[in-house]
Design a protein around this motif. Sequence first.
Motif, PDB file in Angstrom:
ATOM      1  N   PRO A  94       0.827  -1.209   0.000  1.00  0.00           N
ATOM      2  CA  PRO A  94       0.000   0.000   0.000  1.00  0.00           C
ATOM      3  C   PRO A  94       0.862   1.259   0.000  1.00  0.00           C
ATOM      4  CG  PRO A  94       0.253  -0.759   2.239  1.00  0.00           C
ATOM      5  CD  PRO A  94       1.055  -1.699   1.373  1.00  0.00           C
ATOM      6  N   HIS A  96       1.806   3.936   1.925  1.00  0.00           N
ATOM      7  CA  HIS A  96       1.744   4.038   3.389  1.00  0.00           C
ATOM      8  C   HIS A  96       3.012   4.735   3.864  1.00  0.00           C
ATOM      9  CE1 HIS A  96       1.503   2.896   7.617  1.00  0.00           C
ATOM     10  NE2 HIS A  96       0.326   2.336   7.421  1.00  0.00           N
ATOM     11  N   VAL A 105      -4.109   4.856   2.547  1.00  0.00           N
ATOM     12  CA  VAL A 105      -4.906   3.786   3.153  1.00  0.00           C
ATOM     13  C   VAL A 105      -5.469   4.334   4.453  1.00  0.00           C
ATOM     14  CG1 VAL A 105      -3.563   1.911   2.120  1.00  0.00           C
ATOM     15  CG2 VAL A 105      -2.903   2.814   4.352  1.00  0.00           C
ATOM     16  N   TYR A 133      -7.994   2.104  -0.375  1.00  0.00           N
ATOM     17  CA  TYR A 133      -6.660   1.517  -0.366  1.00  0.00           C
ATOM     18  C   TYR A 133      -6.049   1.698  -1.752  1.00  0.00           C
ATOM     19  CZ  TYR A 133      -7.430  -1.106   4.017  1.00  0.00           C
ATOM     20  OH  TYR A 133      -7.663  -1.481   5.321  1.00  0.00           O
ATOM     21  N   ASP A 134      -5.025   2.529  -1.861  1.00  0.00           N
ATOM     22  CA  ASP A 134      -4.264   2.636  -3.099  1.00  0.00           C
ATOM     23  C   ASP A 134      -3.040   1.740  -2.976  1.00  0.00           C
ATOM     24  OD1 ASP A 134      -6.082   4.351  -4.179  1.00  0.00           O
ATOM     25  OD2 ASP A 134      -4.891   6.172  -3.855  1.00  0.00           O
ATOM     26  N   LEU A 135      -2.948   0.769  -3.878  1.00  0.00           N
ATOM     27  CA  LEU A 135      -1.915  -0.255  -3.830  1.00  0.00           C
ATOM     28  C   LEU A 135      -0.985  -0.124  -5.033  1.00  0.00           C
ATOM     29  CD1 LEU A 135      -4.204  -3.321  -2.977  1.00  0.00           C
ATOM     30  CD2 LEU A 135      -3.109  -1.735  -1.372  1.00  0.00           C
TER      31      LEU A 135
END
Length: 219
Positions: A94, A96, A105, A133-135
């Motif tokens: 993620p 993060h 996230v 959630y950007d992954l």
Amino acid sequence: MLRTLGTGGALVLGSGVAAAGHEEPHPPHIDSHYGYSAPTDEQLPGKLAPDETVGLHIAEEGPFTFHFDPMGLQIDAGDVVRFDFHSPDHNVAPFHVGHGRQQRVPDDEVPFSSPMISPGGFWLFEFDHPGTYDLYCAPHQVFGMVMRLVVGDPAAADYDGDFGDEGRPPTSAEDLAQFPGVDEWQLPTSADAFATDALSVANIVEKGPVTRSDVIADL
């Protein structure tokens, strides 16, 4: 010394003392930081059956050659997503601050990550916290290999807004132009992908899974 310790360990195990109460392997579980991975389908425990599946691919041509399929997906909080590795050199992580990236996230989510998994393998992760959630795939984020998961009901949580200034955001063409020898980046970037209407939270919720083709058409 090692041989002595090894022999002693074998004697203890053979006596049944150290093994008492552990005749069966520990039940498989999805770790909150590292998920659950295996190299083949045959090693998927029945109790960890996923709710949704996402593939990691390399296309033969076109924008987003390295891509997730789908690139946008809505799931319920607590759902398990299986990531299938159809080509080499991918992972899932993620955006993060724990990874040095912009926080994209939910604030109470940990900086989880999959290992690098060989083709034919899979990785499971349980998404417990409602939100966006950007992954990304760490080796290929620079080529636009990103996706967006919408977890839960957007009407019940804060899904879009200010991501903040801490950490590195998704790579843009302006970022890449700073590298020596790169006068103009010719391919869509991760920042371009997230800026499309196709990957907006509203579109993912309204239309369902968003494909690579949907994102390309929106550029």
